[in-house]
Scaffold this active site. Structure first.
Site, PDB file in Angstrom:
ATOM      1  CB  SER A 227      -1.071   0.094   1.172  1.00 32.20           C
ATOM      2  OG  SER A 227      -1.953   0.963   1.222  1.00 32.20           O
TER       3      SER A 227
ATOM      4  CG  HIS B  45      -4.146  -1.732  -2.384  1.00 34.17           C
ATOM      5  ND1 HIS B  45      -5.161  -2.236  -2.523  1.00 34.17           N
ATOM      6  CD2 HIS B  45      -4.533  -0.502  -0.515  1.00 34.17           C
ATOM      7  CE1 HIS B  45      -5.846  -1.593  -1.224  1.00 34.17           C
ATOM      8  NE2 HIS B  45      -5.451  -1.226  -0.524  1.00 34.17           N
TER       9      HIS B  45
ATOM     10  CG  ASP C 286      -5.074   2.714   0.650  1.00 35.60           C
ATOM     11  OD1 ASP C 286      -6.315   2.029   0.736  1.00 35.60           O
ATOM     12  OD2 ASP C 286      -4.322   2.075   0.673  1.00 35.60           O
TER      13      ASP C 286
ATOM     14  CG  MET D 207      -8.354   7.863   2.024  1.00 37.55           C
ATOM     15  SD  MET D 207      -8.061   7.961   3.148  1.00 37.55           S
ATOM     16  CE  MET D 207      -6.403   6.279   3.474  1.00 37.55           C
TER      17      MET D 207
ATOM     18  CG  MET E 297     -11.379   3.767   1.212  1.00 36.47           C
ATOM     19  SD  MET E 297      -9.436   4.305   2.302  1.00 36.47           S
ATOM     20  CE  MET E 297      -8.694   3.785   0.789  1.00 36.47           C
TER      21      MET E 297
HETATM   22  C1  DX5 Z   1      -6.852   1.802   5.353  1.00 32.34           C
HETATM   23  C2  DX5 Z   1      -6.107   1.698   3.690  1.00 32.34           C
HETATM   24  C3  DX5 Z   1      -4.798   0.963   3.420  1.00 32.34           C
HETATM   25  C4  DX5 Z   1      -3.557   1.023   4.980  1.00 32.34           C
HETATM   26  C5  DX5 Z   1      -3.035   0.130   5.032  1.00 32.34           C
HETATM   27  O1  DX5 Z   1      -7.394   2.751   5.440  1.00 32.34           O
HETATM   28  O2  DX5 Z   1      -7.062   0.917   2.918  1.00 32.34           O
HETATM   29  O3  DX5 Z   1      -4.550   0.129   2.082  1.00 32.34           O
HETATM   30  O4  DX5 Z   1      -2.709   1.744   3.690  1.00 32.34           O
HETATM   31  O5  DX5 Z   1      -2.533   0.364   6.270  1.00 32.34           O
HETATM   32  P1  DX5 Z   1      -1.605  -0.995   7.015  1.00 32.34           P
HETATM   33  O6  DX5 Z   1      -0.247  -1.453   6.324  1.00 32.34           O
HETATM   34  O7  DX5 Z   1      -0.528   0.188   7.560  1.00 32.34           O
HETATM   35  O8  DX5 Z   1      -2.095  -0.330   8.334  1.00 32.34           O
HETATM   36 ZN    ZN Z   2      -6.442   0.016   1.081  1.00 34.21          ZN
END
Ligand code: DX5
Ligand code: ZN
Length: 225
Positions: A17, A42, A44, A46, A77
């Site tokens: 991520s 990955h 993310d 938001m 998200m």
């Molecule tokens: C959280 C994200 C994750 C995040 C995971 O909202 O969807 O992908 O980056 O991070 P770690 O591995 O630090 O929990």
């Molecule tokens: Zn994620």
């Protein structure tokens, strides 16, 4: 387009991520991940509405696409995912995942994602009963069980996620990508694999040290089982 059958049969995959990467040096972090053997990234996305945080958007995904051929797994998200499917596909997404909490019947969105030439995924939060996604598991290529409430990296894994993974594994066909995201690290990754996950989103656990070394160490935990 990603060959899901080949990818799933390739075993268990770490899914870095980039939320935890160094945003001032993304290309260099991505090259380290490639050298370490990463197959997928990955991303993310938001919006500050569905989750209480804002990460990055279309121009950053485009820039990432320009420097890597790795599979881009885009986790939306967003309160209104339907409005953004096309732009994220155009930016370079291979997989586009939407939250069941934002799309109680996700099938029309899955159709749109496929028409755009990407593969659809479905995500559920720790607070959402797994039965809510059961009717749609056969209609998508990836199911993602969140191990934390989405919005921030570095949170603690909710162990009830393991039962969700087991449930998904039981009813899934063999080519489904079963992903877990949030709080996945040295102490939780093996349990997630035992519960049926084949794709492991790792942010903090991977980027908290030397990327190549951490990638190897986490992979070893998966392969030692
Ligand atoms: C959280 C994200 C994750 C995040 C995971 O909202 O969807 O992908 O980056 O991070 P770690 O591995 O630090 O929990
Ligand atoms: Zn994620």
């Amino acid at each position: 387009m990603i060959d899901v059958v080949e990818f799933v049969s390739g075993g268990l995959h770490l899914n870095p991520s980039l939320l935890a990467a160094d945003f001032a040096n993304l290309e260099s972090d991505i090259k380290s991940l490639e050298q370490a053997g990463a197959t997928i990234l990955h991303l993310d996305i938001m919006d500050g509405h569905f989750v209480p945080n804002i990460s990055f958007g279309v121009p950053v995904v485009e820039s990432i696409r320009r420097v890597t051929d790795l599979i881009l797994d885009v986790h939306l998200m967003l309160a209104k995912p339907a409005d953004y499917l096309k732009v994220f596909k155009q930016a370079g997404a291979d997989l586009l995942s939407i939250h069941i909490e934002t799309a109680p019947d996700p099938r029309p969105l899955f159709d749109q994602i496929r028409k755009l030439g990407a593969l659809p995924g479905l995500v559920l939060n720790p607070s959402t009963p797994v039965e809510k996604i059961a009717p749609f598991i056969g209609d998508c290529n990836l199911v993602l069980a969140m191990g934390v409430m989405p919005g921030f990296g570095g949170q603690k894994f909710d162990p009830s996620t393991l039962d969700k993974l087991k449930y998904i594994k039981k009813i899934a066909d063999t080519n489904l990508l079963i992903s877990v995201d949030g709080g996945v690290g040295d102490n939780t990754i093996t349990d997630c694999a035992d519960a049926g996950a084949n794709l492991f989103v790792t942010g903090t656990a991977l980027f908290k040290g030397n990327i190549r070394q951490r990638f190897r160490q986490l992979n070893e935990l998966l392969n030692k089982r």
